[in-house]
Design a protein around this motif. Structure first.
Motif, mmCIF file in Angstrom:
data_model
loop_
_atom_site.group_PDB
_atom_site.id
_atom_site.type_symbol
_atom_site.label_atom_id
_atom_site.label_comp_id
_atom_site.label_asym_id
_atom_site.label_seq_id
_atom_site.Cartn_x
_atom_site.Cartn_y
_atom_site.Cartn_z
ATOM 1 N N LYS A 264 0.811 -1.220 0.000
ATOM 2 C CA LYS A 264 0.000 0.000 0.000
ATOM 3 C C LYS A 264 0.847 1.275 0.000
ATOM 4 N N ASP A 265 2.153 1.113 -0.151
ATOM 5 C CA ASP A 265 3.058 2.262 -0.203
ATOM 6 C C ASP A 265 3.410 2.569 -1.653
ATOM 7 N N SER A 266 3.656 3.841 -1.941
ATOM 8 C CA SER A 266 4.079 4.209 -3.296
ATOM 9 C C SER A 266 5.117 5.327 -3.244
ATOM 10 N N VAL A 267 5.955 5.347 -4.279
ATOM 11 C CA VAL A 267 6.976 6.377 -4.417
ATOM 12 C C VAL A 267 6.917 6.857 -5.855
ATOM 13 N N LEU A 268 6.833 8.171 -6.041
ATOM 14 C CA LEU A 268 6.790 8.772 -7.376
ATOM 15 C C LEU A 268 7.963 9.726 -7.509
ATOM 16 N N MET A 269 8.688 9.596 -8.621
ATOM 17 C CA MET A 269 9.839 10.455 -8.871
ATOM 18 C C MET A 269 9.708 11.063 -10.268
ATOM 19 N N HIS A 270 9.862 12.376 -10.342
ATOM 20 C CA HIS A 270 9.784 13.138 -11.591
ATOM 21 C C HIS A 270 11.125 13.842 -11.774
ATOM 22 N N LEU A 271 11.807 13.606 -12.908
ATOM 23 C CA LEU A 271 13.167 14.120 -13.114
ATOM 24 C C LEU A 271 13.266 14.965 -14.373
ATOM 25 N N LEU B 165 10.073 14.298 -5.638
ATOM 26 C CA LEU B 165 10.063 12.961 -5.076
ATOM 27 C C LEU B 165 8.976 12.920 -4.011
ATOM 28 N N ILE B 166 8.111 11.917 -4.126
ATOM 29 C CA ILE B 166 6.996 11.793 -3.178
ATOM 30 C C ILE B 166 6.985 10.370 -2.619
ATOM 31 N N TYR B 167 7.126 10.261 -1.308
ATOM 32 C CA TYR B 167 6.977 8.989 -0.612
ATOM 33 C C TYR B 167 5.599 9.006 0.031
ATOM 34 N N ASN B 168 4.734 8.115 -0.396
ATOM 35 C CA ASN B 168 3.380 8.047 0.147
ATOM 36 C C ASN B 168 3.226 6.697 0.851
ATOM 37 N N GLY C 9 8.747 16.482 -1.751
ATOM 38 C CA GLY C 9 9.701 17.566 -1.900
ATOM 39 C C GLY C 9 10.419 17.541 -3.232
ATOM 40 N N SER C 10 11.494 18.307 -3.287
ATOM 41 C CA SER C 10 12.255 18.449 -4.531
ATOM 42 C C SER C 10 13.607 17.762 -4.406
ATOM 43 N N ILE C 11 14.138 17.339 -5.548
ATOM 44 C CA ILE C 11 15.470 16.760 -5.568
ATOM 45 C C ILE C 11 16.309 17.451 -6.637
ATOM 46 N N VAL C 12 17.576 17.620 -6.317
ATOM 47 C CA VAL C 12 18.550 18.198 -7.242
ATOM 48 C C VAL C 12 19.838 17.423 -7.050
ATOM 49 N N GLY C 13 20.466 17.026 -8.157
ATOM 50 C CA GLY C 13 21.689 16.256 -8.013
ATOM 51 C C GLY C 13 22.371 16.008 -9.336
ATOM 52 N N GLY D 48 27.768 8.158 -13.799
ATOM 53 C CA GLY D 48 27.711 6.809 -14.362
ATOM 54 C C GLY D 48 26.276 6.344 -14.366
ATOM 55 N N ASP D 49 25.997 5.269 -13.648
ATOM 56 C CA ASP D 49 24.630 4.745 -13.574
ATOM 57 C C ASP D 49 23.959 5.063 -12.242
ATOM 58 N N THR D 50 24.548 5.982 -11.459
ATOM 59 C CA THR D 50 24.031 6.269 -10.120
ATOM 60 C C THR D 50 23.640 7.737 -9.985
ATOM 61 N N LEU D 51 22.424 7.954 -9.525
ATOM 62 C CA LEU D 51 21.908 9.297 -9.295
ATOM 63 C C LEU D 51 22.084 9.648 -7.818
ATOM 64 N N PHE D 52 22.903 10.672 -7.550
ATOM 65 C CA PHE D 52 23.081 11.205 -6.200
ATOM 66 C C PHE D 52 22.338 12.533 -6.149
ATOM 67 N N ALA D 53 21.477 12.710 -5.151
ATOM 68 C CA ALA D 53 20.684 13.944 -5.089
ATOM 69 C C ALA D 53 20.411 14.336 -3.646
ATOM 70 N N ASP D 54 20.140 15.626 -3.466
ATOM 71 C CA ASP D 54 19.661 16.144 -2.198
ATOM 72 C C ASP D 54 18.149 16.245 -2.289
ATOM 73 N N TYR D 55 17.488 15.680 -1.320
ATOM 74 C CA TYR D 55 16.033 15.657 -1.253
ATOM 75 C C TYR D 55 15.596 16.625 -0.163
ATOM 76 N N THR D 56 14.954 17.719 -0.563
ATOM 77 C CA THR D 56 14.440 18.722 0.370
ATOM 78 C C THR D 56 12.941 18.504 0.470
ATOM 79 N N PHE D 57 12.463 18.167 1.649
ATOM 80 C CA PHE D 57 11.060 17.756 1.787
ATOM 81 C C PHE D 57 10.459 18.242 3.095
ATOM 82 N N THR D 58 9.150 18.160 3.138
ATOM 83 C CA THR D 58 8.406 18.498 4.346
ATOM 84 C C THR D 58 7.687 17.246 4.826
#
Length: 153
Positions: free
Chosen positions: A48-55, A67-70, A79-83, A87-97
């Motif tokens: 019943k959990d979901s995660v949505l990411m828009h890049l 990025l939304i963790y529901n 919140g928002s992510i920037v990073g 290579g094949d790895t996405l490193f980002a800062d997630y600023t959220f409430t």
């Protein structure tokens, strides 16, 4: 007669120079146009959990994203992510409430085909309000949270 031939050669020379100048200008404009990338969206569902990411990328730079963790029966983290994609790895800062508190934490996702797999590891507070991974070499991508590419809405 020599003046006419000389004039014709001179005019041809100027016309060809002008054409080369225009061709050169068009080539410069093509080289300076930024490549616009299409937004990418990913969705992961676990029970019943979901995660949505828009890049939105520009090259390997993540210029904006959401990025939304529901999580079921828990407060939603949104919140928002920037990073950056390294290579094949996405490193980002997630600023959220969450629960009315603004937080920043480092997130990592491994790109595999059309999916992103969230990585986990031991974290530390940097005493500047950001939670970071203690040792990026020890990150684990166990496959428990896989975000599959989906249509953006």
């Amino acid at each position: 007669m020599k003046k006419i031939i000389f004039s014709a050669v001179l005019i041809s020379f100027f016309i060809s120079c002008k054409k080369e100048s225009k061709d050169h200008q068009l080539q410069l404009e093509k080289n300076t146009i930024k490549k616009v990338n299409t937004p990418e969206c990913y969705l992961g569902v676990i029970k019943k959990d979901s995660v949505l990411m828009h890049l939105n990328f520009e090259g390997n730079q993540l210029i904006s994203g959401n990025l939304i963790y529901n999580f079921y029966e828990k407060d939603k983290n949104e919140g928002s992510i920037v990073g950056q994609l390294k290579g094949d790895t996405l490193f980002a800062d997630y600023t959220f409430t969450s629960e009315g508190v603004l937080s920043v934490r480092e997130v990592v996702f491994l790109k595999e085909g059309n999916n992103y797999i969230e990585g986990f590891g031991e974290t530390v507070d940097d005493n500047k309000g950001k939670v970071k991974f203690k040792d990026k070499k020890k990150l684990m991508f166990d496959g428990k949270l896989v975000l599959a590419k989906t249509a953006c809405k």
